[in-house]
Design a protein around this motif. Structure first.
Motif, PDB file in Angstrom:
ATOM      1  N   ASP A 225       0.855  -1.192   0.000  1.00  0.00           N
ATOM      2  CA  ASP A 225       0.000   0.000   0.000  1.00  0.00           C
ATOM      3  C   ASP A 225       0.887   1.237   0.000  1.00  0.00           C
ATOM      4  OD1 ASP A 225      -2.492  -1.342   0.143  1.00  0.00           O
ATOM      5  OD2 ASP A 225      -2.206  -1.658   2.297  1.00  0.00           O
ATOM      6  N   GLY A 226       0.505   2.241  -0.773  1.00  0.00           N
ATOM      7  CA  GLY A 226       1.306   3.452  -0.813  1.00  0.00           C
ATOM      8  C   GLY A 226       0.611   4.573  -1.555  1.00  0.00           C
ATOM      9  N   THR A 227       1.275   5.721  -1.536  1.00  0.00           N
ATOM     10  CA  THR A 227       0.801   6.910  -2.239  1.00  0.00           C
ATOM     11  C   THR A 227       1.863   7.342  -3.226  1.00  0.00           C
ATOM     12  OG1 THR A 227      -0.415   7.628  -0.268  1.00  0.00           O
ATOM     13  CG2 THR A 227      -0.012   9.285  -1.971  1.00  0.00           C
ATOM     14  N   VAL A 228       1.445   7.620  -4.445  1.00  0.00           N
ATOM     15  CA  VAL A 228       2.378   8.056  -5.470  1.00  0.00           C
ATOM     16  C   VAL A 228       2.826   9.489  -5.185  1.00  0.00           C
ATOM     17  CG1 VAL A 228       2.740   8.457  -7.932  1.00  0.00           C
ATOM     18  CG2 VAL A 228       1.298   6.550  -7.173  1.00  0.00           C
ATOM     19  N   LEU A 229       4.123   9.674  -4.990  1.00  0.00           N
ATOM     20  CA  LEU A 229       4.666  11.014  -4.775  1.00  0.00           C
ATOM     21  C   LEU A 229       5.091  11.654  -6.098  1.00  0.00           C
ATOM     22  CD1 LEU A 229       6.938  10.616  -1.621  1.00  0.00           C
ATOM     23  CD2 LEU A 229       4.598  11.471  -1.754  1.00  0.00           C
ATOM     24  N   GLU A 230       5.631  10.857  -6.989  1.00  0.00           N
ATOM     25  CA  GLU A 230       6.136  11.367  -8.261  1.00  0.00           C
ATOM     26  C   GLU A 230       5.971  10.292  -9.322  1.00  0.00           C
ATOM     27  OE1 GLU A 230      10.091  13.709  -9.933  1.00  0.00           O
ATOM     28  OE2 GLU A 230      10.352  12.147  -8.420  1.00  0.00           O
ATOM     29  N   ALA A 231       5.540  10.701 -10.501  1.00  0.00           N
ATOM     30  CA  ALA A 231       5.417   9.790 -11.635  1.00  0.00           C
ATOM     31  C   ALA A 231       5.920  10.523 -12.873  1.00  0.00           C
ATOM     32  CB  ALA A 231       3.975   9.345 -11.823  1.00  0.00           C
ATOM     33  N   SER A 272       4.388   4.107 -20.453  1.00  0.00           N
ATOM     34  CA  SER A 272       3.775   2.989 -19.719  1.00  0.00           C
ATOM     35  C   SER A 272       3.362   3.329 -18.297  1.00  0.00           C
ATOM     36  CB  SER A 272       4.745   1.804 -19.667  1.00  0.00           C
ATOM     37  OG  SER A 272       5.776   2.005 -18.700  1.00  0.00           O
ATOM     38  N   VAL A 273       3.818   4.462 -17.770  1.00  0.00           N
ATOM     39  CA  VAL A 273       3.541   4.780 -16.363  1.00  0.00           C
ATOM     40  C   VAL A 273       2.030   4.900 -16.178  1.00  0.00           C
ATOM     41  CG1 VAL A 273       3.861   6.451 -14.514  1.00  0.00           C
ATOM     42  CG2 VAL A 273       5.775   5.862 -16.026  1.00  0.00           C
ATOM     43  N   ALA A 274       1.487   4.078 -15.277  1.00  0.00           N
ATOM     44  CA  ALA A 274       0.039   3.935 -15.144  1.00  0.00           C
ATOM     45  C   ALA A 274      -0.529   4.629 -13.920  1.00  0.00           C
ATOM     46  CB  ALA A 274      -0.311   2.449 -15.105  1.00  0.00           C
ATOM     47  N   VAL A 275       0.279   5.414 -13.225  1.00  0.00           N
ATOM     48  CA  VAL A 275      -0.180   6.096 -12.020  1.00  0.00           C
ATOM     49  C   VAL A 275       0.204   7.563 -12.104  1.00  0.00           C
ATOM     50  CG1 VAL A 275      -0.051   4.039 -10.559  1.00  0.00           C
ATOM     51  CG2 VAL A 275       1.966   5.493 -10.825  1.00  0.00           C
TER      52      VAL A 275
END
Length: 351
Positions: A225-231, A272-275
């Motif tokens: 479980d986590g939160t996306v900080l940077e994509a 491809s980055v999906a978040v």
């Protein structure tokens, strides 16, 4: 003594030799192993090349370099200049402490550890040879040392699964510099480079196309479980033999796993980055696909934990995974190490 002076002063001496990695990967080159009969030619060639270089016969060394090395270096005079630079900085070789050879992905390596007159630290002279016996890579540098870390005994707080399905191979991983060249960097102290192997190789055919690599475009999954900080997306995937040294991590995702643990996934495939930043993820959610963007020599996943939310800041953290297999043996919780084939326990042996 600056490693950059000896091993990065001439870019041609740092040609990538089929090893995954970034952040000065080429100064470490291919891993070595205990000598076997098939390694004998590499041992002999490495000794001969070392002796020629030490004697200053750089014309003879130049003649044994691959066309790619010669093209990148430019001239035999540049190699002679490098030999003079080595002498000015290190003096002369005094004693050979160790020799090792090994083969990985078609590259034959000879590594010579020596004492030199002007520097107390051991010096590594590394030769990489292609199947034709030509020099495909060469470096002289102080032996890397593992960076000090306040987290050597740290236990990961997040409950992490492996960040992929199926079987993957640990190309670099572990606490020691011999297992993991990343250990020289405080921020990547416990990082992993992961590929997929079939019959001991990471690619089919000659490996010149990105699609030749077995891990290319494989799904990369959130481990917890986590939160996306940077994509970051949009950076091109590098053709084999090229690197983007301006954007080391390439397309990447940074996750906040809570409790001061942050996970970086680097070199993802362009587009491809999906978040996106602010998104919540659960274990097994797809975050992107394995690619070859950034400062990398071939498609692979770079993964590490760190104690700061920004790549390049803070210290690396050990990454313990749960419920996986390593070389077919069940591991409830552990740290994979170089040379292991790992997979989630529920599908590891079948894929």
């Amino acid at each position: 003594m600056s490693t950059q002076i000896l091993s990065a002063g001439l870019a041609a001496l740092l040609l990538a030799v089929s090893m995954p990695g970034h952040s000065q990967a080429s100064t470490t080159a291919v891993p070595t192993a205990d000598a076997t009969p098939q390694d004998a030619p590499a041992m002999q060639a490495g000794r001969e090349l070392s002796q020629l270089f030490l004697q200053g016969d750089t014309d003879a060394v130049w003649a044994r370099m691959s066309p790619q090395m010669q093209q990148a270096l430019g001239s035999a005079a540049a190699l002679a200049q490098f030999r003079a630079q080595v002498g000015q900085q290190l003096g002369e070789e005094q004693a050979v402490l160790d020799e090792s050879v090994g083969t990985d992905q078609g590259v034959h390596a000879y590594v010579r550890t020596s004492r030199w007159s002007k520097l107390p630290a051991p010096i590594l002279m590394h030769w990489a040879l292609d199947d034709a016996g030509k020099v495909a890579g060469f470096s002289v540098q102080p032996k890397p040392q593992a960076a000090p870390s306040p987290h050597l005994d740290y236990q990961t707080k997040a409950h992490m699964r492996l960040p992929f399905d199926g079987q993957w191979y640990v190309f670099w991983g572990g606490h020691d510099i011999e297992q993991n060249y990343h250990a020289a960097s405080p921020g990547q102290r416990f990082a992993y480079d992961l590929v997929k192997h079939v019959d001991g190789s990471s690619h089919r055919g000659d490996g010149k196309a990105l699609e030749d690599y077995y891990c290319w475009n494989e799904k990369i999954l959130a481990p917890a479980d986590g939160t996306v900080l940077e994509a970051v997306d949009g950076l091109p995937d590098q053709a084999i033999g090229t690197r983007n040294t301006e954007a080391i991590a390439g397309n990447h995702v940074m996750l906040d796993l809570g409790n001061g643990e942050y996970a970086l996934f680097a070199h993802l495939r362009q587009g491809s980055v999906a978040v996106e930043a602010g998104q919540e993820v659960a274990p097994g959610d797809e975050i992107g696909r394995c690619g070859n963007s950034g400062n990398t020599s071939e498609p692979h996943l770079h993964f590490h934990l760190q104690d700061a939310p920004v790549f390049g800041e803070g210290d690396g953290l050990p990454a313990f995974f749960e419920h996986y297999t390593a070389d077919g043996e069940a591991v409830e919780r552990g740290e994979p190490v170089k040379g292991q084939t790992i997979a989630p326990m529920d599908d590891g042996a079948s894929k």
